[in-house]
Design an enzyme around this catalytic site. Structure first.
Site, short mmCIF file in Angstrom:
data_model
loop_
_atom_site.label_atom_id
_atom_site.label_comp_id
_atom_site.label_asym_id
_atom_site.label_seq_id
_atom_site.Cartn_x
_atom_site.Cartn_y
_atom_site.Cartn_z
N ASN A 169 -20.38 26.90 67.19
CA ASN A 169 -19.12 27.61 67.38
C ASN A 169 -17.91 26.78 66.97
O ASN A 169 -17.01 27.27 66.29
CB ASN A 169 -18.99 28.04 68.85
N HIS A 227 16.77 53.64 43.83
CA HIS A 227 16.02 54.91 43.68
C HIS A 227 15.51 55.09 42.26
O HIS A 227 15.32 56.22 41.80
CB HIS A 227 16.88 56.12 44.05
N SER A 275 -6.79 51.72 23.67
CA SER A 275 -7.48 52.93 24.12
C SER A 275 -8.60 53.24 23.13
O SER A 275 -8.48 52.97 21.94
CB SER A 275 -6.48 54.09 24.15
N1 ARG Z 1 -22.81 31.90 61.00
C1 ARG Z 1 -22.01 31.91 62.16
C2 ARG Z 1 -20.62 32.43 61.83
O1 ARG Z 1 -20.30 32.44 60.72
C3 ARG Z 1 -21.91 30.54 62.75
C4 ARG Z 1 -21.66 30.47 64.22
C5 ARG Z 1 -22.84 30.92 64.97
N2 ARG Z 1 -22.67 30.74 66.38
C6 ARG Z 1 -23.43 31.39 67.27
N3 ARG Z 1 -23.22 31.17 68.52
N4 ARG Z 1 -24.34 32.25 66.89
O2 ARG Z 1 -19.88 32.87 62.69
#
Ligand code: ARG
Length: 457
Positions: A113, A159, A280
């Site tokens: 993450n 305009h 064209s």
């Molecule tokens: N491939 C995932 C994305 O792009 C990466 C993160 C995945 N994290 C998870 N908890 N599944 O978001």
């Protein structure tokens, strides 16, 4: 174990179905983040070693392994296997193949993450810098062409009706200003996305004694992010890039639209460089402004990416949800589109042929100096502007009915409408004097424009 999933197989009895792999895997497109991913991992490994979480021996193996993987990818020798899902796991799996157990220690004190968040941030920051550099090229060309055309008179429109005389240089300078603000927007976005999310781990931080300031510095960020939950949850930095890109694309589209209109035969103000037009298949006389039309149209893709991601994000509970993986294709498409558009626009503006004769002809109709007549009545005859406007309107009506330009209306006809009008009114009725008169700060008068163009901003 390896039959299920080598990263988390312990908990599973069955591997994902083919269809699951198809919807779930981001590797086919997020492989584009390989350089950012490896860079992030290298910084993380260096931090872990500095903190004594990895031995220097382990770190050395990891650094060498990652460098090797980078080279394999760049040489086209890397095996991207979809079952590994994404770039993060593909790199980590290869690292384990190459260096064994130490490879498995890299993921200490981080999660995918924060890993994906930092990869994306590194990528978007580079794209901001790219956009700024290309916008600077475009502005350089706009400025050069503006300087050449400080006295090239054309109609200014409201305009799309003839309004007042302006110069073509003044017109180009308007876009120069817009693209200048676009640069500031991208620079500001770069600054706002200056905090490093790596080390936030899954969402709550980590019990290891990490040093996130060190990682942040290694990766060129100002500081680490201050809240782990926020770090892995938001994609506002992608949205910010897409917002800046959308505004910039809107500017490009307006300029492109005017190239289409101005290069059409009834206008004939400019000729597109031939290398950016196409013929064209049936009408031999055609030289169509395809490049401009496509720049106008591609705006939709960039807005589309912004709308896509705003919609993806709007209902997500904190922290990470897989929905967020949908940020990538939208972002990549917008980046590629913007880069291409900026390059094409720079070349088109550079190669435009200016048809000053047609611009001038277009000023014959439309009474572009009507405002000058009204202003003369205010200044010389002390008539309130509203009344001056009415008197001028009456004279314009007479001119129109008799097929005359304003400067061709006989003095006695003007005096029938307003007895205070004298011979010297004709001095303000030609387009040059109208242009020269607009010398307020930011006005179209050549001296004003020369001054604005000489300022470095
Ligand atoms: N491939 C995932 C994305 O792009 C990466 C993160 C995945 N994290 C998870 N908890 N599944 O978001």
């Amino acid at each position: 174990m390896s039959k299920v999933n080598q990263m988390w197989g312990g908990r599973f009895d069955l591997p994902p179905s083919e269809l699951m792999q198809e919807i779930n895997a981001s590797l086919p497109y997020d492989r584009r983040l390989y350089a950012q991913d490896i860079r992030g991992s290298k910084a993380h490994a260096a931090m872990l070693a500095k903190q004594g979480i990895l031995t220097s021996e382990e770190e050395k193996k990891i650094q060498e392994g990652l460098s090797l993987i980078l080279k394999e990818i760049e040489d086209g020798r890397f095996d991207f296997r979809r079952e590994l899902e994404d770039i993060h796991m593909a790199v980590e799996a290869r690292l384990k193949e190459l260096i064994g157990d130490a490879g498995g220690k890299l993921h200490t004190a981080r999660s995918r993450n924060d890993q994906v968040a930092v990869d994306m941030k590194l990528f978007v920051r580079e794209e901001c810098e790219k956009a700024v550099a290309l916008l600077k090229d475009l502005r350089r060309v706009l400025k050069k062409r503006a300087q050449e055309n400080v006295e090239t008179i054309m109609p200014g429109f409201t305009h799309l009706q003839v309004a007042q005389p302006i110069s073509f240089g003044f017109y180009l300078h308007a876009y120069y200003e817009m693209f200048g603000r676009d640069i500031k927007r991208f620079e500001n976005a770069f600054d706002v996305m200056g905090e490093c999310p790596l080390g936030a781990a899954a969402l709550a931080g980590t019990p290891y004694d990490t040093n996130r300031f060190f990682t942040a510095e290694q990766l060129g960020f100002k500081a680490p992010t201050k809240n782990a939950l926020d770090s892995v949850s938001d994609r506002d930095f992608v949205l910010e890039y897409l917002s800046c890109a959308s505004i910039c694309a809107m500017h490009l589209s307006r300029l492109a639209e005017e190239m289409v209109v101005f290069s059409s035969q009834p206008f004939g103000f400019v000729k597109m460089p031939q290398e950016y037009t196409s013929g064209s298949s049936i009408m031999p006389q055609k030289c169509n402004p395809d490049a401009a039309e496509l720049m106008r149209a591609k705006t939709g893709r960039i807005y589309g990416s912004l709308t896509t991601l705003l919609t993806v994000m709007k209902g997500l509970p904190l922290a990470y949800s897989k929905d967020m993986q949908e940020d990538k294709e939208a972002l990549f498409d917008a980046c590629d589109t913007l880069v291409l558009e900026l390059k094409v626009m720079t070349a088109v503006v550079e190669g435009l042929t200016v048809r000053a004769d047609n611009m001038r002809k277009a000023l014959e109709n439309g009474f572009p100096t009507a405002t000058d007549l009204a202003d003369w009545l205010v200044k010389k005859a002390n008539i309130p502007f509203r009344e001056a406007h009415h008197i001028t309107g009456t004279i314009v009506k007479f001119a129109e009915q008799n097929g005359l330009r304003l400067m061709d209306v006989p003095l006695k006809e003007m005096q029938k409408v307003c007895p205070q009008i004298t011979q010297d009114v004709y001095a303000v009725l030609n387009v040059e004097s109208s242009l020269n008169a607009r010398k307020s700060y930011g006005g179209t008068a050549p001296d004003q424009l020369r001054q604005r163009l000489s300022e470095e901003v």
